[in-house]
Design an enzyme around this catalytic site. Structure first.
Site, mmCIF file in Angstrom:
data_model
loop_
_atom_site.group_PDB
_atom_site.id
_atom_site.type_symbol
_atom_site.label_atom_id
_atom_site.label_comp_id
_atom_site.label_asym_id
_atom_site.label_seq_id
_atom_site.Cartn_x
_atom_site.Cartn_y
_atom_site.Cartn_z
ATOM 1 N N SER A 1 -34.772 -39.761 56.068
ATOM 2 C CA SER A 1 -35.938 -39.647 55.139
ATOM 3 C C SER A 1 -37.315 -39.477 56.089
ATOM 4 C CB SER A 1 -35.932 -40.483 53.903
ATOM 5 O OG SER A 1 -34.963 -40.266 53.011
ATOM 6 N N GLY B 1 -35.394 -44.034 57.509
ATOM 7 C CA GLY B 1 -34.584 -43.107 56.980
ATOM 8 C C GLY B 1 -33.174 -43.872 56.858
ATOM 9 N N TYR C 1 -38.238 -43.102 43.644
ATOM 10 C CA TYR C 1 -37.972 -42.140 45.036
ATOM 11 C C TYR C 1 -36.870 -41.146 44.534
ATOM 12 C CZ TYR C 1 -36.723 -41.679 49.945
ATOM 13 O OH TYR C 1 -36.682 -41.243 51.076
ATOM 14 N N SER C 2 -37.101 -39.916 44.625
ATOM 15 C CA SER C 2 -36.290 -38.759 44.540
ATOM 16 C C SER C 2 -36.444 -37.855 45.445
ATOM 17 C CB SER C 2 -36.653 -38.399 42.937
ATOM 18 O OG SER C 2 -35.490 -37.215 43.094
ATOM 19 N N ASN C 3 -35.210 -37.583 46.258
ATOM 20 C CA ASN C 3 -35.060 -36.541 47.147
ATOM 21 C C ASN C 3 -34.970 -35.057 46.717
ATOM 22 O OD1 ASN C 3 -33.741 -37.795 50.035
ATOM 23 N ND2 ASN C 3 -32.587 -38.734 48.229
#
Length: 363
Positions: free
Chosen positions: A80, A317, A173-175
């Site tokens: 990330s 990440g 949090y969201s990809n």
């Protein structure tokens, strides 16, 4: 994925580019402990102090099967941290007047963001970059087999699920947010995201060991330690180095080194990548305890408190086989990045890595 059963070796360690004896250096001792006591196959670090040369550290082994050395400043999958790179490109386009930070995503990607409680007219570009959109994260719903995905497939998986909250009303949090941010870049520039990252960030500040893998490229190009995963807590470590990273795309697909990440975050916070107004917006934060006590999230970047006072900025990440943590002090006096070659099931391991980052930045 290769699936050989591995064991964890005794620590093998070394440091470079400094006069401090290896045994006396607290960063080296910390990396050694991660290998010896926490079962991490390898740990790598790079620490740069303003006005001083960089110190590079390794511990453990680069390949559990052969016992080979960990390459100096080896490449790893940075997960990330990719979000910070993607956010920089979006904010550059904001500075150029091509994207409005508080304009709805519907304006740029019409009729695409639709679902139960999800309406692209209500979600702004800022919401995406700050994880305040309420969009569900697609990652928990991916199939177990690692296969190539297109960005649209990832988005469609997310949109099968309900909104988590109304846009701007909370943080999670969201990809999915960064998949959409990458799609936005491609729509506005009419060029592949990888090309924008290369031209606007990687080449601009001279990151020689950083890249966005091509679709279907499962390798890590340059010398690297192998990355390992466990199918369940306590199970044997398995080799997960080679995989298709398209499941993460603009949210987590990139490959880099500790020293390149230090260079990136230092350049970013120094104002070398963004105009002053866009950097100010990037550093406007909301609480994000997901990243630890006192952590706050800006636009693709995380702010964490330092034990010595002040804060540092980076991201971190997590991806198959690798974890990275680090950033740059707000006063730019030091930058530090640490990588380990597995995703520990014990959260305490990564808390100790965070502690090492703090110590490296504060000493």
């Amino acid at each position: 994925m290769a699936a050989g059963v591995m064991g964890v070796p005794a620590a093998a360690a070394a440091s470079r580019a400094g006069s401090t004896p290896t045994g006396a250096d607290p960063v080296q001792r910390g990396l050694d402990a991660l290998v010896r006591s926490d079962g991490v196959p390898a740990a790598l670090a790079s620490v740069k102090e303003r006005g001083h040369r960089t110190r590079t550290y390794t511990a453990g082994v680069g390949d559990l099967a052969t016992g080979s050395k960990v390459p100096w400043d080896g490449q790893v999958r940075i997960g990330s941290n990719t979000k910070a790179f993607t956010a920089v490109v979006v904010l550059q386009l904001v500075g150029e007047g091509k994207i409005g930070l508080d304009t709805s995503i519907e304006t740029y990607l019409p009729d695409l963001v639709r679902g139960n409680g999800i309406d692209g007219n209500r979600i702004t570009v800022r919401h995406l970059l700050q994880h305040t959109s309420g969009l569900p994260n697609y990652v928990p719903y991916l199939s177990d087999d690692v296969r190539p995905y297109t960005p649209r497939e990832l988005l469609d998986i997310a949109l099968q699920h309900d909104a988590v909250f109304a846009p701007g009303k909370d943080w999670q949090y969201s990809n999915t947010n960064y998949v959409l941010a990458g799609m936005l870049v491609e729509k506005v520039t009419r060029r592949p995201l990888a090309e924008g990252l290369d031209r606007r960030v990687i080449e601009r500040i001279g990151l020689r060991h950083t890249y966005f893998p091509a679709h279907g490229d499962v390798r890590i190009r340059e010398p690297h330690p192998k990355g390992y995963y466990q199918e369940s807590p306590g199970s044997p470590l398995r080799d997960g180095t080679e995989l298709d990273p398209s499941w993460a795309w603009a949210a987590g697909q990139m490959i880099s080194t500790n020293s390149d990440l230090n260079r990136f975050y230092t350049a970013l916070l120094s104002g070398d990548l963004l105009p002053a107004e866009q950097l100010r917006q990037m550093r406007t934060t909301v609480p994000a305890e997901y990243f630890g006590p006192g952590a706050r999230y800006g636009l693709g970047i995380v702010s964490r408190p330092l034990s010595c006072g002040g804060r540092y900025w980076g991201h971190g990440g997590s991806t198959t086989g690798y974890e990275t943590r680090g950033g740059v002090r707000g006063d730019l006096r030091a930058a530090a990045d640490i990588a380990v070659t597995t995703q520990p099931s014990d959260k305490g391991v990564m808390e100790r890595v965070d502690g090492l980052v703090d110590m490296a930045l504060c000493r």
